[in-house]
Design an enzyme around this catalytic site. Structure first.
Site, mmCIF file in Angstrom:
data_model
loop_
_atom_site.group_PDB
_atom_site.id
_atom_site.type_symbol
_atom_site.label_atom_id
_atom_site.label_comp_id
_atom_site.label_asym_id
_atom_site.label_seq_id
_atom_site.Cartn_x
_atom_site.Cartn_y
_atom_site.Cartn_z
ATOM 1 N N LYS A 79 0.836 -1.224 -0.249
ATOM 2 C CA LYS A 79 -0.164 -0.060 0.098
ATOM 3 C C LYS A 79 0.899 1.210 -0.080
ATOM 4 C CE LYS A 79 -4.633 0.671 0.405
ATOM 5 N NZ LYS A 79 -5.673 -0.113 -0.146
ATOM 6 N N GLY A 179 -26.106 1.729 1.763
ATOM 7 C CA GLY A 179 -25.024 2.555 0.836
ATOM 8 C C GLY A 179 -25.141 1.783 -0.562
ATOM 9 N N VAL A 180 -26.044 2.606 -1.472
ATOM 10 C CA VAL A 180 -26.201 2.095 -2.829
ATOM 11 C C VAL A 180 -25.604 2.889 -3.812
ATOM 12 C CG1 VAL A 180 -28.319 0.888 -2.646
ATOM 13 C CG2 VAL A 180 -28.382 3.178 -2.729
ATOM 14 N N GLY A 181 -24.268 2.959 -3.520
ATOM 15 C CA GLY A 181 -23.272 3.882 -4.420
ATOM 16 C C GLY A 181 -22.770 2.963 -5.642
ATOM 17 N N VAL A 183 -20.997 0.204 -5.842
ATOM 18 C CA VAL A 183 -21.030 -1.117 -5.741
ATOM 19 C C VAL A 183 -22.362 -1.517 -5.220
ATOM 20 C CG1 VAL A 183 -20.023 -3.342 -4.796
ATOM 21 C CG2 VAL A 183 -18.494 -1.063 -5.306
HETATM 22 P P1 NAD Z 1 -19.742 4.922 -3.349
HETATM 23 O O1 NAD Z 1 -18.928 6.411 -2.617
HETATM 24 O O2 NAD Z 1 -19.860 4.916 -4.676
HETATM 25 O O3 NAD Z 1 -20.964 4.568 -2.501
HETATM 26 C C1 NAD Z 1 -21.089 4.649 -0.878
HETATM 27 C C2 NAD Z 1 -22.507 5.058 -0.717
HETATM 28 O O4 NAD Z 1 -22.685 4.860 0.597
HETATM 29 C C3 NAD Z 1 -23.027 6.395 -1.224
HETATM 30 O O5 NAD Z 1 -24.288 6.279 -2.144
HETATM 31 C C4 NAD Z 1 -23.188 6.838 -0.104
HETATM 32 O O6 NAD Z 1 -24.151 8.005 -0.246
HETATM 33 C C5 NAD Z 1 -23.641 6.063 1.018
HETATM 34 N N1 NAD Z 1 -23.309 6.321 2.348
HETATM 35 C C6 NAD Z 1 -22.121 6.753 2.778
HETATM 36 N N2 NAD Z 1 -22.235 6.953 4.272
HETATM 37 C C7 NAD Z 1 -23.394 6.001 4.637
HETATM 38 C C8 NAD Z 1 -24.200 6.008 5.753
HETATM 39 N N3 NAD Z 1 -23.456 6.357 6.937
HETATM 40 N N4 NAD Z 1 -24.978 5.352 5.698
HETATM 41 C C9 NAD Z 1 -25.740 5.068 4.515
HETATM 42 N N5 NAD Z 1 -25.215 5.166 3.269
HETATM 43 C C10 NAD Z 1 -24.132 6.047 3.439
HETATM 44 O O7 NAD Z 1 -18.638 3.772 -2.910
HETATM 45 P P2 NAD Z 1 -18.358 2.288 -3.383
HETATM 46 O O8 NAD Z 1 -17.167 2.360 -4.238
HETATM 47 O O9 NAD Z 1 -19.719 1.846 -3.926
HETATM 48 O O10 NAD Z 1 -17.628 1.669 -2.177
HETATM 49 C C11 NAD Z 1 -18.506 1.364 -1.003
HETATM 50 C C12 NAD Z 1 -17.813 0.518 -0.059
HETATM 51 O O11 NAD Z 1 -17.180 -0.866 -0.670
HETATM 52 C C13 NAD Z 1 -16.559 1.247 0.675
HETATM 53 O O12 NAD Z 1 -16.370 0.858 1.888
HETATM 54 C C14 NAD Z 1 -15.411 0.970 -0.070
HETATM 55 O O13 NAD Z 1 -14.236 1.154 0.545
HETATM 56 C C15 NAD Z 1 -15.527 -0.768 -0.329
HETATM 57 N N6 NAD Z 1 -15.131 -1.341 -1.645
HETATM 58 C C16 NAD Z 1 -15.295 -0.580 -2.682
HETATM 59 C C17 NAD Z 1 -14.800 -1.387 -3.770
HETATM 60 C C18 NAD Z 1 -15.072 -0.867 -5.322
HETATM 61 O O14 NAD Z 1 -14.561 -1.494 -6.077
HETATM 62 N N7 NAD Z 1 -15.492 0.305 -5.621
HETATM 63 C C19 NAD Z 1 -14.083 -2.356 -3.684
HETATM 64 C C20 NAD Z 1 -13.642 -3.099 -2.451
HETATM 65 C C21 NAD Z 1 -14.185 -2.354 -1.471
#
Ligand code: NAD
Length: 356
Positions: A79, A179-181, A183
């Site tokens: 990292k 959390g519906v971002g 992923v």
């Molecule tokens: P993102 O920022 O696209 O989505 C996160 C979502 O969570 C957003 O819609 C946000 O509004 C919501 N959110 C934030 N805080 C919140 C809370 N307290 N309560 C409810 N909703 C909340 O992120 P992502 O890329 O979808 O990643 C989500 C998680 O998965 C993170 O922890 C990230 O580290 C982990 N992750 C992501 C990947 C990847 O490929 N993107 C890979 C491994 C792990």
């Protein structure tokens, strides 16, 4: 540019870089390369001290070793962290200097996106080193990892359903996604296609409204969403959501989501087990992104079909973790660590045989 080594027990190499010309102050930790070069993202945060940054990079690089070992990516764990405010301290020169720092390890460490680092930043890094992954698909790289992370999570959920109910059938199963971002949103869509009853919860009201209108998902209030009854609770927002306060309130049969570091403390794995809640260790179920990126490094370069086939193996890895936990009466968290250690041990043995 001044590069110096920090001696840390249990880590192959930890380096510090100071570059007066660009203001770069960064650390790279190579935890373990037994199974391959150390791949792990680059993050940038306004750490208050180098010690704080060091703590983070050590913890995260070790986590990458375990994640890759279980996922069988053929990679080790590393990292890097940049110390600075991502809103004000970024510049092309800074990232080119960071590229020279990464390059100084000659491929022992390979970088990728992480917190506060985007593809544009990595493109500058790429100007001074070839040891960068996760750039755009157009440039021959593996592109956005989120759909692969989502796919891997859904595969993992199939293993969870089998463990709970004897078959991997989503029909009528209630899955609550917090959390519906990038992923979580994709997981929700995939689960709906598989016949699940999808419940969503997010602090972003606009996202919730859009997705529920588009797909008919049931919306759950963010406050107290833990207490909603469901088969699978999928944390897909932030870490540390599972802790001594929230675990007693859960009304799910299993926890399986993509968020990193879901447990606040290691003992939270015991708390979940004591409540009879099956926990899919986060770094096992969310490895789709790193598996996808790792395919870039195979001979012949990135091929999506290879990536998909490898991401789908998350199902098998989780089945292994659940089996170890069952047979040895340990938590699934400990079982995942055990599987990682076994793979590392096998790797060490192979290496020493090859050396003889
Ligand atoms: P993102 O920022 O696209 O989505 C996160 C979502 O969570 C957003 O819609 C946000 O509004 C919501 N959110 C934030 N805080 C919140 C809370 N307290 N309560 C409810 N909703 C909340 O992120 P992502 O890329 O979808 O990643 C989500 C998680 O998965 C993170 O922890 C990230 O580290 C982990 N992750 C992501 C990947 C990847 O490929 N993107 C890979 C491994 C792990």
């Amino acid at each position: 540019m001044e590069i110096s080594e920090i001696q840390v027990d249990g880590y192959e190499k930890v380096l510090r870089c100071h570059d007066r010309a660009t203001g770069l102050h960064a650390l790279i930790a190579v935890h373990d390369t037994t199974l391959g070069p150390a791949l792990g993202g680059m993050r940038m945060l306004p750490y208050v001290s180098e010690d704080e940054a060091l703590f983070d990079v050590l913890r995260l690089s070790r986590g990458m070793t375990y994640k890759s070992a279980v996922a069988e990516t053929g990679l080790g764990g590393g990292k890097s962290v940049l110390i600075g405010d991502p809103r004000t301290a970024k510049s092309p020169e800074l990232f080119r200097a960071m590229g020279r720092f990464v390059d100084s390890l000659g491929g022992k460490y390979i970088t990728a996106e992480d917190m506060n680092i985007g593809i544009r930043d990595l493109e500058y890094v790429r100007e001074s080193t070839r040891w960068v992954t996760g750039l755009s698909r157009e440039s021959g790289s593996s592109g956005n990892p989120s759909p692969y992370t989502a796919r891997g999570c859904v595969q993992g959920m199939k293993a969870v359903l089998e463990e709970l109910y004897g078959k991997a059938d989503f029909k009528g199963r209630r899955v609550l996604i917090q959390g519906v971002g990038a992923v979580g949103g994709r997981i929700a869509e995939m689960l709906k296609e598989l016949g699940a009853h999808v419940l969503i919860s997010d602090i972003n009201a606009e996202t919730v409204a859009r997705l529920s209108k588009q797909h008919g998902f049931e919306v759950v209030d963010e406050i107290g969403h833990h207490t909603t009854s469901c088969d699978i609770y999928a944390p897909c927002a932030r870490g540390a959501g599972l802790n001594k306060d929230t675990i007693p309130t859960l009304r799910c049969k299993a926890v399986a989501g993509c968020a990193n570091n879901q447990l606040l403390d290691p003992e939270d794995a015991d708390r979940l087990q004591a409540r009879g809640i099956l926990y899919a260790p986060d770094y096992v179920i969310n490895a789709g992104g790193i598996i996808n990126v790792g395919v870039e490094l195979l001979p012949g370069g990135y091929k999506e079909n290879v990536a998909l086939e490898r991401v789908d193996r998350i199902y098998d890895q989780l089945k292994r973790v659940f089996r170890i936990a069952r047979e040895e009466r340990i938590t699934t968290r400990d079982a995942a660590a055990k599987l990682a250690e076994q793979r590392l041990e096998e790797g060490r043995k192979k290496k020493s045989v090859a050396k003889r």
